[in-house]
Write an enzyme that holds these catalytic residues in place. Structure first.
Site, mmCIF file in Angstrom:
data_model
loop_
_atom_site.group_PDB
_atom_site.id
_atom_site.type_symbol
_atom_site.label_atom_id
_atom_site.label_comp_id
_atom_site.label_asym_id
_atom_site.label_seq_id
_atom_site.Cartn_x
_atom_site.Cartn_y
_atom_site.Cartn_z
ATOM 1 N N THR A 199 6.074 41.246 58.386
ATOM 2 C CA THR A 199 5.303 42.323 57.773
ATOM 3 C C THR A 199 5.447 42.358 56.255
ATOM 4 O OG1 THR A 199 7.152 43.841 58.104
ATOM 5 C CG2 THR A 199 5.457 43.802 59.795
ATOM 6 N N SER B 274 6.525 50.286 58.817
ATOM 7 C CA SER B 274 6.207 49.060 59.549
ATOM 8 C C SER B 274 7.055 48.902 60.804
ATOM 9 C CB SER B 274 6.456 47.870 58.628
ATOM 10 O OG SER B 274 7.821 47.896 58.233
ATOM 11 N N TYR C 16 3.861 56.012 46.317
ATOM 12 C CA TYR C 16 3.118 55.001 47.058
ATOM 13 C C TYR C 16 1.659 55.075 46.640
ATOM 14 C CZ TYR C 16 3.407 52.032 51.195
ATOM 15 O OH TYR C 16 3.462 50.963 52.037
ATOM 16 N N GLU D 183 7.094 49.297 63.842
ATOM 17 C CA GLU D 183 6.611 48.708 65.093
ATOM 18 C C GLU D 183 6.893 47.217 65.127
ATOM 19 O OE1 GLU D 183 2.483 50.346 66.488
ATOM 20 O OE2 GLU D 183 2.607 50.270 64.304
#
Lengths: 685, 634
Positions: B215, B280, B554, B282
């Protein structure tokens, strides 16, 4: 030679396209002034800000971290309580702050319209510039940087912005206006804020002042307006820029507090300056009347005359962000809290200085020149030549017209922004110019010449009896200096070629390096006198060569610079243009060598040098009475100080000047073109 | 993912059941007869508490069987516009799955000027012929075979491990363009396997690139094009066991290949959690978190990865590095863990980690607060940080992101709900006078003991009220967190319609948060305009973590690229400019994404010459032959 994209476009000035003008008075003459003054006024603001009250601005300043930090610091240093200092700060702010009121603006809109319609034939504004400005105001904080030639400037600016429904600026004004009680308050209510002329050591004052300016800027409450030149130019020549305020307005960008700041140079050119002879007198040492309300009313007779037209050119907004790209590393502010005041680094000082020069240059380039400016240059040169050679003074109308047409073409080739009416014949243009400035010229025996013979022309009220030679000299000088102030408006167009022409004249050979050295020396010598961007010697030299080559006056080969046959006339004209300045600097040098005592103070310098010059002028040893200008004398001294030929003493003899006679002497000789110029060659081609 | 932990136990179990079904499905399929895969498995040093190892895991060796090869996440899950032109989220895995999202189409058209009529299709399947044949080191392969570690040089396996999820990587895949890919993939099963592989790689001078969850968004997984040696991707996904749980010290010893969702699920079964939930989670792995200095959404309670790790083992070309004890803090010179944390696969492979665990929280509650503007919101977060009473998570979204979240509201089933929504909107905009184009929303997640959560909640809402904040319900909060995890899927939808975008992050001192956010957003808009992007871009941010001395911010940035000849290049230029602006405004190079190769250029100015020298000398000592040759960081 780092050249900016913004400016490099104009590398060849001929290619520069300028906007068209529109007369804002035209509509005023045909519709109601009252309705105009009372019309709905809804300017767009920065990012849709709502206008804030002046009181809110004050409290924001007083509560800022920046000010708190300095107040605490001052408290520790002086032992005074923070509360007391806070009160002081509040008082400073009270003295400084503007109180912009729409009603005052409307009052001015009404009265100024009446006055302007009387005084001026037209007030012309470039509308495209207005549109650019409007765009800029919405996107970024904007700083307006008008040229400063007259008291009118800032009323005029606000007037124009009101007319175009743009946000009214907040204007930095010198404290001297405060002397005029009523007018001072009126100006305050029309958006002026007042700053002391000098406050070098006063930390608190500086903190309040800079925070006040930054708060206005950061929040985009209003466009900020100040004069880069710091004061009105009495000579119509641009003054070397002052950096304090420019530093302050750039700071929020460097520190990331705003995304960008747009600087908008504005060029205001007057066909005839209201303060014309006032300035000349001031330069000659008749002190200027202290600004007072009653004095202003006495000036009413001024109001009945014709002052021609005004041109206002709003230049391309300059983004500080793009200007500083690759030059300033903004990360340098990352490690210290931003509210702690820090002296700008050398890098930043250099950048601000550079930018300031470029902005003043931008002002110069967009100054509209009237035909009279060319006529004044020609008549001045004719005056001096005929004096020297003993010929009959003056030019016939045909001669003048023919020479003016020649100079018109030349100045256009050099990229001058000349407003020469195309629909009229050259002789009509000349006539109309002469009639507007009839106070400065006279017609005698079919020849047009400067009105220098009877000093009475300038101040008709006074009796003409019993004039001492000195008084007569000064009276003549008033006319000469007034006339020179018009010639000065065109100086920036001819400056670089003229420096080259003088360099060629002074250099001992045609060798290119030698000519360059001589050019470089003159440029360096005159960099307090004219706007010459720091570090751009080679660029300027190349530009001068380019212009003179383009018009066929010079041939520049790899090693040599040669004057062509047809170039003689132009080069003669150009050298003559600089000659008064050369002589002025020389005579200042001579004064310092011959007459300066050990105890000469800076204060005493101007009166002493003036006496010295008057003596020499009366004895016929000097050609140009222009050298009586205190502006020129001050600039010469500043240059000598900069070059280290004169030093300001510190300690016991504070304020006295120490003259390095050997060096001054050699500078004088070099100015006279007697010595080869080795020392001054800093840069090499 | 925030979402997974949201709906309480029943929902979590439902998801787990679903996953189990899928995975058992995979397991029942006959084992692939790919000749390259050796069937011999090494036994992990298992213990009694390793009850979970028998259960299905999320990540199979052949990842492309359940995951997209050229996009984000599971193959069965994606956004699309159905025949009626409505946006729909497919699959069954998420709460949004199977639902219609009526507002999304208008939002996309309004924000980007995108049109459902203009599609930019991706290449549907990988064309193996466009993958260069593997450059194998025969001697290495021979010896590897003898160890019994499974490996493959199948094109699909290799391509899957040649990229992370940077825009340019996914864009190239969608166009079917394949660059340098690993020449082979190995799947070690345990620490000892890794030791063997690294030994062999050193012996045969093979380049190793560790691969965890894949990822990365820093070009960290890109194979250096100048690498001439055989490149072996070391996929840790099969090292996914919890080896033991120590309830006395509240630690768990876990193999580093485990992905976040499995780790949490397995620990939950024993009544524990790590609380480490990066967006992320998962797919991202424990080893990856360590290698990039990851940060989780709930770090306010549980800490970031560096706070969570008690002990770890890394296999390097010089041997294994680890500490001799599990003391909670040591004064033994510079902490060697900090050479490993953030090393981005340049020094070795993290194989096993001992992590802190906590009992599962008794109670969770979402919440949200609406502020009249972003400035007030930031002031409120700053105050919360000052009082050190931040909830498990608090995030402040700007106006654009608030609208974005709104566009993702699924179709409302009852008239009553839509009536209530209308009423809320009326109350906030008309009654309270909030400008819908300026207001912003903070989402909150509280966790812990029920009474304390309620008390905590009151404290935070009281502070918010001082800054003009209005409580805006649990629902809005929950949807806010959902946004962060569906956004990765949304990017694929955007790319189907000429919209490209990405997120990036930074950390910044409190006093510069507002200035930095404004400048970076403005810079993005400015740069897009300069570079001929036809429509104004989406340029939005959220303050996503609070610290004592600053915050993590972000950014999302996306634009419609129709009319651009080289959209990826434009995209990269704008992103570069945005990063410059971050640095100039006092922000850091990265808060948790890492440096990889994408941000390498700024490393020297970020950590100084001496700092670079220090890192370089560690690299030179640990890995003189540059076996771990992904060329990240330095």
């Amino acid at each position: 030679m780092a050249s900016k994209p913004v400016y490099s476009l104009h590398r060849n000035p001929m290619l520069k396209k300028r906007d068209d003008f529109e007369d804002v008075l035209e509509e005023r003459r045909s519709s109601s002034d009252l309705r105009y003054a009372l019309r709905c006024y809804t300017p767009v603001l920065y990012k849709g800000m709502t206008p804030s009250k002046a009181s809110m601005l004050k409290s924001m300043v007083l509560q800022s971290d920046q000010l708190h930090f300095v107040m605490k610091q001052v408290s520790t240093e002086t032992g005074k309580a923070v509360d007391d200092i806070q009160e002081e700060a509040s008082a400073i702010l009270e003295e400084m702050a503007h109180r912009l009121q729409l009603s005052t603006i409307r009052f001015f809109a009404y009265t100024l319209t009446k006055v302007f319609k009387n005084l001026f034939r037209s007030i012309c504004v470039n509308e495209e510039g207005i549109q650019r400005l409007q765009q800029a105001i919405q996107e970024h904080p904007v700083v307006l940087l008008p040229s400063h030639r007259s008291y009118m400037d800032f009323l005029l600016m606000s007037y124009i912005l009101y007319t175009y429904d743009l946000a009214l600026p907040v204007i930095a004004a010198g404290m001297d206006f405060m002397g005029m009680k009523v007018v001072g308050e009126m100006l305050r209510m029309s958006g002026a804020f007042f700053i002391r002329r000098s406050f070098g050591g006063d930390k608190l004052y500086w903190a309040v002042f800079s925070e006040y300016v930054k708060t206005i800027l950061k929040n985009g409450f209003a466009p900020l307006e100040f004069f880069l030149e710091g004061t009105r130019s009495r000579t119509a020549k641009s003054l070397t820029p002052k950096l304090g305020l420019l530093n302050i307005v750039m700071d929020p960008f460097f520190k990331g507090e705003v995304f960008d700041v747009n600087l908008v140079p504005v060029s205001i050119s007057y066909e005839r300056i209201l303060e014309e002879s006032l300035y000349a007198r001031e330069l000659l040492g008749v002190p200027k009347p202290k600004e007072s309300t009653s004095g202003l009313f006495k000036a009413r007779k001024v109001l009945s005359e014709d002052y021609g037209s005004i041109h206002i050119y709003f230049g391309q907004p300059v983004s500080v962000r793009s200007l500083s790209q690759g030059k300033i590393d903004r990360c340098q502010f990352n490690l210290i809290p931003r509210h702690i005041p820090k002296k700008p680094t050398e890098e930043i000082q250099g950048f601000v200085n550079d930018s300031a020069y470029r902005l003043v240059r931008a002002q110069e380039e967009n100054m509209v020149l009237k035909p009279w400016v060319l006529l004044a240059s020609l008549l001045l040169q004719n005056h001096h030549q005929s004096q020297a050679s003993g010929q009959r003074p003056g030019l016939t109308r045909d001669e003048l017209t023919q020479q003016a047409a020649w100079l018109r073409d030349l100045s256009r080739q050099y990229g001058a922004f000349l407003h020469w009416p195309d629909h009229a014949s050259p002789s009509e243009v000349v006539s109309s110019s002469l009639s507007l400035h009839r106070g400065l010229v006279k017609m005698s025996e079919g020849r047009i010449q400067l009105a220098v013979e009877q000093g009475g022309q300038v101040n008709p009220g006074e009796p003409r009896t019993a004039v001492t030679p000195e008084e007569e000299l000064l009276n003549r000088a008033v006319v000469i200096l007034s006339c020179a102030s018009y010639r000065n408006q065109a100086l920036h167009v001819f400056l670089r070629p003229a420096l080259l022409a003088s360099a060629l004249h002074a250099a001992s050979s045609n060798h290119k390096q030698e000519v360059f050295n001589s050019f470089s020396f003159l440029r360096n010598m005159f960099s307090n006198e004219f706007i010459l961007c720091p570090g751009a010697t080679v660029q300027d030299f190349e530009e001068a060569c380019f212009l003179l080559m383009k018009t066929g006056e010079l041939q520049v080969t790899e090693h040599e610079v040669l004057v062509t046959e047809r170039g003689q006339r132009t080069l003669g004209f150009l050298t003559n243009m600089l000659d008064p300045f050369l002589q002025g600097y020389q005579v200042v040098c001579r004064f310092l060598c011959e007459e300066a005592s050990e105890a000469l103070t800076e204060k005493q310098f101007i009166p002493d040098v003036r006496k010295f010059i008057i003596k020499h002028l009366l004895a016929g040893r000097l050609r140009y009475s222009e050298v009586l200008s205190s502006d020129l004398q001050k600039n010469a001294l500043a240059a000598l100080l900069r070059l280290g030929a004169v030093q300001k003493m510190k300690g016991a003899q504070q304020g006295t000047l120490k003259v390095n006679k050997v060096m001054v002497n050699s500078l004088e000789d070099t100015l006279g073109g007697k010595l080869p110029t080795q020392k001054a060659a800093v840069a090499r081609l | 993912m925030a979402f997974n932990s949201s709906g309480g136990g029943s929902y979590r179990q439902q998801i787990a059941q679903q996953r189990l079904r899928i995975i058992t499905g995979h397991l029942q399929r006959p084992e692939d007869d790919d000749s390259a895969i050796s069937a011999v498995e090494c036994k992990a040093p298992s213990s009694e508490s390793d009850a979970s190892s028998s259960e299905g895991k999320t990540v199979p060796r052949r990842r492309h069987e359940i995951m997209k090869w050229n996009g984000w996440g599971y193959s069965d899950t994606r956004f699309l516009f159905n025949k009626k032109g409505q946006a729909e989220f497919t699959g069954k895995r998420y709460r949004l799955s199977g639902l219609i999202i009526p507002g999304l189409k208008d939002w996309m058209e309004g924000t980007f000027g995108a049109s459902v009529q203009h599609k930019s299709q991706a290449t549907p399947i990988l064309n193996s012929s466009s993958v260069q044949p593997p450059n194998l080191n025969e001697a290495f392969v021979e010896e590897l075979k003898s160890t019994g570690v499974p490996y493959s040089h199948d094109a699909e396996d290799r391509v899957f491990r040649a990229h992370g999820h940077c825009l340019h990587e996914i864009f190239a895949l969608r166009e079917g363009k394949i660059g340098r890919v690993p020449d082979m993939v190995v799947w070690p099963n345990c620490h000892d396997d890794v030791v063997k592989i690294v030994e062999l790689a050193c012996k045969h001078n093979v380049c190793l690139i560790p691969y965890g969850g894949g990822t990365s968004v820093s070009s960290a997984l890109e194979c250096p094009p100048e690498e001439t040696r055989s490149i072996v991707s070391l996929d840790t996904s099969q090292m996914n066991r919890i080896l033991w749980i120590d309830e006395k010290n509240l630690t768990a010893h876990v193999e580093a290949g485990i992905v976040g969702q499995d780790l949490e699920r397995l620990l939950n079964e024993s009544g524990y959690c790590t609380g480490h939930e990066p967006d992320s989670m998962e797919f991202s792995s424990l080893g990856g978190w360590v290698a990039t200095r990851a940060s989780g959404m709930k770090k306010n309670i549980y800490g970031n990865i560096e706070d969570l790790v008690v002990h770890m083992k890394m296999v390097t070309p010089r041997g294994v590095i680890e500490k001799s004890c599990q003391g909670p803090r040591m004064s033994t010179g510079p902490d060697i863990h900090h050479f490993i944390l953030g090393s981005e696969g340049t020094l070795g492979v993290v194989t096993e980690v001992t992590m802190k665990i906590r009992p599962m929280p008794e109670y969770q509650k979402y919440g949200s607060v609406v502020f009249p503007n972003f400035e007030q919101g930031v002031a409120c977060l700053r105050e919360i940080a000052k009082q050190r009473c931040a909830p498990a998570s608090v995030r402040l979204m700007d106006n654009e992101q608030f609208k974005f979240g709104h566009a993702l509201k699924p179709q409302v089933s009852s008239i009553f709900t839509s009536f209530v929504d209308g009423l809320k909107k009326f109350y906030i905009t008309k009654f309270k006078g909030f400008d819908p184009n300026r207001l912003c929303v903070a989402t909150l997640l509280f966790e812990g003991n029920r009474d304390r959560v309620l008390q905590h909640e009151k404290q935070v809402y009281d502070i918010a009220a001082k800054f003009g904040g209005l409580a805006a319900g649990e629902d809005n909060g929950q949807r806010g967190y959902m946004l962060t995890f569906v956004i990765a899927y949304l990017r694929d939808l955007g790319m189907d319609y000429y919209v490209i975008g990405e997120s990036f992050e930074t950390s910044v001192p409190w006093d510069r948060v507002l200035d930095m956010c404004r400048n970076v957003k403005a810079r993005i808009v400015h740069e897009c305009k300069e570079r001929g992007v036809q429509f104004p871009p989406l340029s939005t941010c959220r303050v996503t973590q609070t610290y004592d001395a600053g915050a993590c911010v972000y950014f999302y940035f996306a634009f419609n690229y129709r009319g651009l000849s080289d959209p990826v290049h434009v995209y990269e230029q704008v992103e570069h400019a945005a990063r410059e602006e971050i640095l100039a405004s006092g922000g850091s190079l990265s808060h948790h994404h890492g440096v990889g190769k994408l941000r390498k250029a700024w490393m020297r100015e970020t950590i100084s010459n001496v700092g670079m020298g220090m890192l370089q000398s560690v690299k030179d000592y640990v890995d003189p032959a540059n076996i771990f040759g992904n060329r990240n960081l330095l």
